[in-house]
Design a protein around this motif. Structure first.
Motif, mmCIF file in Angstrom:
data_model
loop_
_atom_site.group_PDB
_atom_site.id
_atom_site.type_symbol
_atom_site.label_atom_id
_atom_site.label_comp_id
_atom_site.label_asym_id
_atom_site.label_seq_id
_atom_site.Cartn_x
_atom_site.Cartn_y
_atom_site.Cartn_z
ATOM 1 N N ALA A 237 0.871 -1.168 0.000
ATOM 2 C CA ALA A 237 0.000 0.000 0.000
ATOM 3 C C ALA A 237 0.909 1.220 0.000
ATOM 4 O O ALA A 237 1.464 1.584 1.025
ATOM 5 N N PRO A 238 1.154 1.859 -1.135
ATOM 6 C CA PRO A 238 2.162 2.905 -1.230
ATOM 7 C C PRO A 238 1.785 4.152 -0.461
ATOM 8 O O PRO A 238 0.608 4.519 -0.365
ATOM 9 N N LEU A 239 2.792 4.788 0.077
ATOM 10 C CA LEU A 239 2.591 6.047 0.782
ATOM 11 C C LEU A 239 2.697 7.237 -0.163
ATOM 12 O O LEU A 239 2.134 8.288 0.105
ATOM 13 N N LEU A 240 3.450 7.084 -1.225
ATOM 14 C CA LEU A 240 3.615 8.143 -2.216
ATOM 15 C C LEU A 240 3.125 7.640 -3.566
ATOM 16 O O LEU A 240 3.238 6.453 -3.867
ATOM 17 N N ASN A 241 2.570 8.556 -4.351
ATOM 18 C CA ASN A 241 2.196 8.140 -5.698
ATOM 19 C C ASN A 241 3.444 7.707 -6.458
ATOM 20 O O ASN A 241 4.500 8.311 -6.353
ATOM 21 N N SER A 242 3.315 6.638 -7.210
ATOM 22 C CA SER A 242 4.467 6.090 -7.920
ATOM 23 C C SER A 242 4.717 6.783 -9.247
ATOM 24 O O SER A 242 5.743 6.562 -9.876
ATOM 25 N N PHE A 243 3.772 7.634 -9.686
ATOM 26 C CA PHE A 243 3.923 8.266 -10.993
ATOM 27 C C PHE A 243 3.264 9.639 -10.963
ATOM 28 O O PHE A 243 2.128 9.785 -10.531
ATOM 29 N N ASP A 244 3.982 10.644 -11.382
ATOM 30 C CA ASP A 244 3.446 11.989 -11.484
ATOM 31 C C ASP A 244 2.610 12.093 -12.753
ATOM 32 O O ASP A 244 3.142 12.358 -13.830
ATOM 33 N N ASP A 245 1.303 11.886 -12.647
ATOM 34 C CA ASP A 245 0.504 11.891 -13.869
ATOM 35 C C ASP A 245 0.213 13.322 -14.319
ATOM 36 O O ASP A 245 0.562 14.296 -13.655
ATOM 37 N N ILE A 246 -0.458 13.423 -15.439
ATOM 38 C CA ILE A 246 -0.669 14.740 -16.042
ATOM 39 C C ILE A 246 -1.518 15.627 -15.151
ATOM 40 O O ILE A 246 -1.338 16.843 -15.106
ATOM 41 N N SER A 247 -2.453 15.013 -14.413
ATOM 42 C CA SER A 247 -3.290 15.814 -13.523
ATOM 43 C C SER A 247 -2.462 16.469 -12.426
ATOM 44 O O SER A 247 -2.645 17.654 -12.103
ATOM 45 N N LYS A 248 -1.564 15.691 -11.815
ATOM 46 C CA LYS A 248 -0.726 16.250 -10.746
ATOM 47 C C LYS A 248 0.183 17.363 -11.276
ATOM 48 O O LYS A 248 0.405 18.380 -10.634
ATOM 49 N N ILE A 249 0.743 17.130 -12.443
ATOM 50 C CA ILE A 249 1.624 18.141 -13.032
ATOM 51 C C ILE A 249 0.846 19.422 -13.315
ATOM 52 O O ILE A 249 1.284 20.532 -12.994
ATOM 53 N N ARG A 250 -0.334 19.286 -13.896
ATOM 54 C CA ARG A 250 -1.138 20.472 -14.203
ATOM 55 C C ARG A 250 -1.617 21.158 -12.934
ATOM 56 O O ARG A 250 -1.686 22.398 -12.869
ATOM 57 N N ASN A 251 -1.961 20.367 -11.928
ATOM 58 C CA ASN A 251 -2.395 20.959 -10.666
ATOM 59 C C ASN A 251 -1.276 21.774 -10.029
ATOM 60 O O ASN A 251 -1.519 22.846 -9.459
ATOM 61 N N ARG A 252 -0.047 21.257 -10.091
ATOM 62 C CA ARG A 252 1.076 22.009 -9.529
ATOM 63 C C ARG A 252 1.285 23.341 -10.248
ATOM 64 O O ARG A 252 1.698 24.330 -9.656
ATOM 65 N N ASN A 253 1.034 23.320 -11.561
ATOM 66 C CA ASN A 253 1.237 24.528 -12.351
ATOM 67 C C ASN A 253 0.064 25.503 -12.289
ATOM 68 O O ASN A 253 0.146 26.609 -12.815
ATOM 69 N N ASP A 254 -1.040 25.044 -11.687
ATOM 70 C CA ASP A 254 -2.236 25.882 -11.600
ATOM 71 C C ASP A 254 -2.133 26.754 -10.350
ATOM 72 O O ASP A 254 -2.261 26.286 -9.226
ATOM 73 N N LYS A 255 -1.892 28.046 -10.516
ATOM 74 C CA LYS A 255 -1.677 28.962 -9.388
ATOM 75 C C LYS A 255 -2.945 29.188 -8.574
ATOM 76 O O LYS A 255 -2.890 29.729 -7.466
ATOM 77 N N SER A 256 -4.091 28.795 -9.108
ATOM 78 C CA SER A 256 -5.341 28.990 -8.368
ATOM 79 C C SER A 256 -5.578 27.919 -7.319
ATOM 80 O O SER A 256 -6.487 28.035 -6.514
ATOM 81 N N ILE A 257 -4.768 26.854 -7.344
ATOM 82 C CA ILE A 257 -4.942 25.748 -6.397
ATOM 83 C C ILE A 257 -4.011 25.963 -5.210
ATOM 84 O O ILE A 257 -2.815 26.231 -5.374
ATOM 85 N N THR A 258 -4.574 25.825 -3.989
ATOM 86 C CA THR A 258 -3.795 26.001 -2.765
ATOM 87 C C THR A 258 -3.538 24.637 -2.143
ATOM 88 O O THR A 258 -4.460 23.845 -1.954
ATOM 89 N N PHE A 259 -2.285 24.365 -1.809
ATOM 90 C CA PHE A 259 -1.904 23.102 -1.183
ATOM 91 C C PHE A 259 -1.439 23.363 0.251
ATOM 92 O O PHE A 259 -1.048 24.474 0.604
ATOM 93 N N TYR A 260 -1.461 22.299 1.069
ATOM 94 C CA TYR A 260 -0.787 22.375 2.357
ATOM 95 C C TYR A 260 0.689 22.647 2.126
ATOM 96 O O TYR A 260 1.294 22.099 1.211
ATOM 97 N N THR A 261 1.277 23.459 2.963
ATOM 98 C CA THR A 261 2.710 23.708 2.841
ATOM 99 C C THR A 261 3.476 22.582 3.512
ATOM 100 O O THR A 261 2.950 21.846 4.348
ATOM 101 N N ASP A 262 4.748 22.456 3.153
ATOM 102 C CA ASP A 262 5.593 21.453 3.802
ATOM 103 C C ASP A 262 5.654 21.690 5.302
ATOM 104 O O ASP A 262 5.703 20.754 6.092
ATOM 105 N N LYS A 263 5.650 22.955 5.706
ATOM 106 C CA LYS A 263 5.727 23.271 7.129
ATOM 107 C C LYS A 263 4.511 22.720 7.858
ATOM 108 O O LYS A 263 4.623 22.154 8.952
ATOM 109 N N ASP A 264 3.317 22.891 7.266
ATOM 110 C CA ASP A 264 2.110 22.356 7.883
ATOM 111 C C ASP A 264 2.219 20.846 8.049
ATOM 112 O O ASP A 264 1.853 20.291 9.097
ATOM 113 N N ARG A 265 2.704 20.170 7.030
ATOM 114 C CA ARG A 265 2.771 18.710 7.067
ATOM 115 C C ARG A 265 3.836 18.240 8.073
ATOM 116 O O ARG A 265 3.683 17.202 8.703
#
Length: 788
Positions: free
Chosen positions: A604-632
C-alpha cells in the motif's frame, strides 16, 4: 467518486486490501507473455534487431523498356522488352528467374495447384463439362518468341509452369548489371468468364471491349537476403514479389482508344485532340475534377471502330510494376492534389465507362485524392505524380493505377450499398500504392503484410471520409463471427498465402482488426501512430519481412508487444474473457488496525508512484492552494515517514504509530460506513489475453470506467481477480462495454442488472449487416471485388 487506498488499508484486513489478486500465480503459465525469441529470424547486418534495415542492407533492381501492340480483332497482345538487371547483392548469380503470370490461364502451363472438387447436387447441361485427360492446351498463356542478350545472341532458358529461368553465359558478379531482350505474345482472356486480374470485358450492347493489361510482361523475380529467389509459382491468389526499377513503355492501340497506365504520359500532345489537351492542362490546376474526355465523346467513340492506330508513351521511376488499360469507352476526369508533407503535386484521375458515370463522376477522383492525402498522414508522403482509379468491374492494384467496380442501373440510379462499396474498394485499391507498391512486402509469401496493413489504413481513411461509413473490416466487433468458428476451422495469420482457407477474414480482416485494437485499446493513438509511421518510413522502397514489422512496432513504441504478435498473428485463440464471480464486502469497522509496517509490506504505497498529467497540471495551476511542507511537518506523521523523517524501529515509535492509526480510524469511522469492496473474478475462456475494460454503473445512475492492461494475465493466463473500493453501491458491471477487444461471447460480460436485450428488429438488422459484410470475402467475381 473516491477510491480509497491507504485509509482502507489501515482499517480492513490485509487479505481484502490487495488490489490485483492473482489466484495461484504461475499455476498455469502457457508462455503467452514470453518473447518471440527464435520464432523470429536472427538479426544480422541486413536487418537489425530494431526492425530497421541493417547497415549492409541491399536489394537488386530491374529497369524495363517495353513496346506493346494491342490487336483488338484477335484479342492478342504482342510485346518486346529490354531488361537491365542490377545485381546489388554480395552473391554471384548463375541464372535469372522471371515470372510468366499469364501462364496461370493456361490449361497446361499453370502452377498445378489443384483444388479438391465434389459432385454437384444436380448435374445439368450448363454444369456438365467433359474432362479431357490429359488436359488439352486451351491456347492461353505466354508464347515466348525470342530470348537474347543485348547483342542479339540467343540465351538458353527453361519454363517451369509460371516461372522462367534464363541461364547466363557467365555468372553475374556482385555490382554488375546484365541486359537481355524478350519478345512474346499471348491471347487476352475474358476475365469476366475466366477470372483473373487482367484481360478484357466485353459489352454486348455496344460491341466494345475494356482491356485491363496486368501481369502482362515477363517480370523479374525478387532475389533477397532472406529467401534468395522468390519464385513460388503463381496460382492466381498469392500476389507479387517484384524489384523496383524505371520503366519506359509504349502502347500501340486503336486510334479511338483512351489509354491510362502506371507513370506519366509523355506524348499527350499527339494522342489527344486539341480540346482534350486543353482540358488536361486545365485539370492540372483544378481543385475539382475536370472531364478531359467527356461522356458525349465516349458515347460517340463507342459507335464506330477506327482502323487507324496511335502509340501512347508513358514513363515511371522507382516503381515495382507497370499496368495499363485501354478502351474507346472511357470517360476521363482529373484534378490536382497537393500532399502537404512533401508539397508533391499529384494528378488524381479516374477513367470509367458510361455504365459507371453517375457514380464515378461524383465520387471516384475525390476518393482518390482523399485516400492519398490520408495515407500520407499515417505512413509516408505520397511520392508519385499520378494516382488513378479505373472502373473495370473488379478490384486490383498496381503502382499509380488500380481497377475497381461501381456500376449504376441503366437509368443511372444506384443504391447506398453500391455507392459505399465502390468508395470502399477505391480507397482500398488506391491505398495499395503504399502497401505493397512502396512498402514492398513479399505478397507471394505473406498476403497479410499488404492486404492486412492496407485494410487497416483503409478503415482509418473511410472514417475520415464519413464517420458513419459502414466499414466491414477494422472495428473489433466485425471479426467476431470469424473468431467464433470452431478451432479446427481457424488458422494463424502467419500462414502462406496459398494455404489460407478463409482468405478474406484471415489475410484482410484479422490483421486490420488487430492493428486497430493496438491503436485504440492497447497502445493508444499517439504511440501507435508514431510506431506505424516509423515502420513505413524505414521500409519505403524496400522489402520488409514480418519480423521487421513486429520489431519496428516494438522498437518505436517502448511497448513489448510480443505477447500480441504471438497470440493474434501466430495463434488461433479467440478473445473470450468472462466475469466469473463478484464478491461484495463492506469494511469491518471494529477490526483491530494492522501495524503500519505490515500494511506497507503488502504494497500500500505512501507516495504516488507516478506523477501523472493531472498532478503536473495541478502544480502549475496557481489557483490551487496546497498544504505547505511546514504544515505537514507538524501535523502529518505519515507524510514525514514516507520522506524518511520519521522512524518506527523502536517500541515507542511503534506505539505512536498504532495510536495515530487508532485516532485516524476513530475520526473517519463514520465516513467509512458507506464504503464497499468488490472483488471481480475473471476467467479467460478464449485463450487470447487482452486488457480488462470495465464500466461500473452505480445505484445513483453514475458511471465509471477502468482499464487494466493485458499484462494483468502475465502470471496466470486462465484466471485473475481485481478488487475495487467505492463509496457508492454498484448496480452493475459490464466488461468491454464498447466491444473493443473482439470478445466472441458478450453474454458473460455482465454482473448485476443486465441491460435489456436487443429487439427482434435490431437482431435482424445486425444479422443482415453481417450477411452483407460477409458476401465479398474473396476476390472472385465483380461484386466480391469490393473485398479487395
Amino acid at each position: 467518486m473516491k477510491l480509497f487506498n491507504l485509509l482502507l488499508a489501515m482499517l480492513l484486513p490485509m487479505s481484502f486490501c490487495a488490489q490485483n489478486i492473482q489466484n495461484n500465480p504461475g499455476s498455469n503459465h502457457g508462455n503467452k507473455f514470453e518473447q518471440l525469441g527464435t520464432i523470429l529470424p536472427t538479426p544480422n547486418v541486413y536487418r537489425n534487431a530494431s526492425g530497421a534495415p541493417g547497415h549492409q542492407y541491399w536489394q537488386n533492381r530491374a529497369d524495363y523498356e517495353i513496346t506493346a501492340y494491342l490487336d483488338e480483332e484477335k484479342r492478342n497482345l504482342r510485346g518486346s522488352e529490354t531488361v537491365t538487371y542490377y545485381n546489388n547483392s554480395p552473391d554471384e548469380l548463375e541464372y535469372l528467374w522471371l515470372q510468366l503470370d499469364e501462364n496461370q490461364q493456361s490449361s497446361v502451363n499453370n502452377a498445378g495447384y489443384d483444388m479438391e472438387s465434389t459432385l454437384p447436387r444436380q448435374i445439368t447441361t450448363d454444369r456438365l463439362k467433359v474432362t479431357d485427360l490429359p488436359a488439352k492446351d486451351n491456347g492461353y498463356g505466354v508464347n515466348l518468341e525470342k530470348v537474347t542478350d543485348a547483342a542479339g545472341n540467343t540465351l538458353p532458358y527453361t519454363v517451369n509452369k509460371t516461372m522462367m529461368r534464363i541461364d547466363l553465359p557467365r555468372p553475374l558478379k556482385s555490382g554488375e548489371k546484365y541486359t537481355f531482350k524478350i519478345d512474346w505474345n499471348y491471347n487476352i482472356p475474358n476475365r469476366i468468364t475466366m477470372g483473373g486480374r487482367g484481360g478484357y470485358e466485353h459489352f454486348p450492347e455496344d460491341g466494345n471491349d475494356l482491356y485491363t493489361i496486368t501481369q502482362w510482361f515477363p517480370r523479374m523475380c525478387v532475389y533477397s537476403d532472406f529467401k534468395g529467389w522468390q519464385h513460388n509459382q503463381f496460382t492466381g491468389r498469392g500476389e507479387f514479389a517484384l524489384p523496383f526499377g524505371n520503366y519506359k513503355v509504349s502502347m500501340n492501340v486503336p486510334a479511338d482508344h483512351i489509354v491510362a497506365s502506371t507513370g506519366e504520359g509523355k506524348n499527350f500532345e499527339t494522342v489527344l485532340t486539341p480540346t482534350q489537351l486543353a482540358r488536361w492542362k486545365k485539370a492540372q490546376t483544378a481543385s475539382e475534377p475536370i472531364e478531359i474526355v467527356t461522356l458525349e465523346e465516349a458515347k460517340k467513340a463507342e459507335k464506330s471502330r477506327s482502323k487507324q492506330r496511335k502509340t501512347w508513351t508513358f514513363e515511371a521511376e522507382n516503381v515495382r510494376d507497370f499496368a495499363w488499360t485501354s478502351s474507346r469507352k472511357f470517360i476521363w476526369d482529373g484534378m490536382k492534389v497537393v500532399i502537404p508533407e512533401n508539397n508533391n503535386q499529384v494528378m488524381a484521375m479516374s477513367l470509367y465507362p458510361k455504365e459507371s458515370y453517375h457514380l464515378y463522376r461524383k465520387f471516384s477522383t475525390r476518393a482518390v485524392a482523399h485516400t492519398i492525402l490520408t495515407y500520407s498522414e499515417f505512413t509516408i508522403p505520397y511520392p508519385y505524380p499520378v494516382a488513378q482509379s479505373v472502373e473495370a468491374a473488379n478490384g486490383m492494384e498496381y503502382p499509380m493505377i488500380c481497377f475497381n467496380y461501381g456500376r449504376t442501373e441503366k437509368d443511372g440510379t444506384y443504391s447506398e450499398g453500391i455507392k459505399n462499396g465502390m468508395i470502399g474498394v477505391i480507397i482500398h485499391e488506391v491505398g495499395h500504392n503504399f502497401f505493397p507498391m512502396i512498402v514492398n512486402s513479399d505478397e507471394r509469401q505473406w498476403s497479410w503484410m499488404d492486404e492486412g496493413l492496407n485494410t487497416f489504413v483503409e478503415y482509418l481513411t473511410e472514417e475520415r471520409w464519413d464517420n458513419k461509413f459502414p466499414s466491414r473490416r477494422g472495428p473489433a466487433h466485425t471479426i467476431v463471427d470469424y473468431m467464433k468458428l470452431p478451432k479446427d476451422q481457424l488458422e494463424p495469420i502467419m500462414v502462406n498465402s496459398e494455404n489460407i482457407i478463409h482468405f478474406g477474414p484471415n489475410a484482410y480482416a484479422k490483421p486490420a482488426t488487430g492493428l486497430n485494437i493496438l491503436r485504440e485499446t492497447i497502445m493508444g493513438r499517439e504511440i501507435f501512430d508514431k510506431a506505424f509511421k516509423t515502420y513505413s518510413k524505414r521500409w519505403a522502397f524496400r522489402h520488409p519481412e514480418p519480423a521487421d514489422f513486429f520489431r519496428s512496432m516494438n522498437d518505436a513504441s517502448a511497448e513489448n508487444l510480443d505477447w500480441f504478435w504471438r497470440g493474434w498473428f501466430y495463434g488461433t485463440d479467440p478473445v473470450d474473457i468472462a466475469i466469473d464471480k463478484v464478491t461484495v464486502a463492506a469494511p469491518d469497522l471494529d477490526a483491530t488496525p494492522q501495524p503500519f509496517r505490515e500494511v506497507y509490506n503488502v504494497d500500500a504505497p505512501l507516495l504516488n508512484s507516478f506523477d501523472d498529467i493531472s498532478k503536473i497540471r495541478n502544480r502549475n495551476d496557481k489557483s490551487i492552494t496546497f498544504y505547505t511542507d511546514k504544515d505537514r511537518e507538524s501535523q502529518d506523521f505519515y507524510w514525514r515517514y514516507a520522506r524518511g523523517r520519521e522512524q518506527v524501529n523502536t517500541k515507542r515509535e511503534y506505539t505512536v504509530e498504532r495510536e495515530t492509526m487508532e485516532k485516524v480510524a476513530a475520526k473517519d469511522k463514520r465516513d467509512l460506513q458507506n464504503i464497499f469492496g468488490y472483488q471481480i473474478d475473471f476467467v479467460n475462456k478464449g485463450g487470447m489475453v487482452m486488457p480488462i475494460i470495465l464500466e461500473f454503473t452505480f445505484e445513483d445512475g453514475t458511471k465509471l470506467r477502468d482499464k487494466s492492461s493485458a499484462q494483468i494475465w502475465r502470471k496466470d493466463e486462465n484466471k485473475v481477480s481485481k478488487t475495487y473500493f467505492f463509496d457508492k453501491k454498484l448496480k452493475s458491471i459490464q466488461l468491454d462495454p464498447l466491444r473493443e477487444t473482439a470478445d466472441i461471447d458478450i453474454s458473460n460480460n455482465f454482473w448485476g442488472q443486465i441491460p435489456a436485450p436487443a429487439t427482434k428488429f435490431e437482431v435482424f438488422k445486425q444479422k443482415a449487416g453481417n450477411a452483407v459484410r460477409g458476401a465479398a470475402q474473396e476476390r472472385i467475381n465483380p461484386m466480391q471485388a469490393a473485398g479487395k
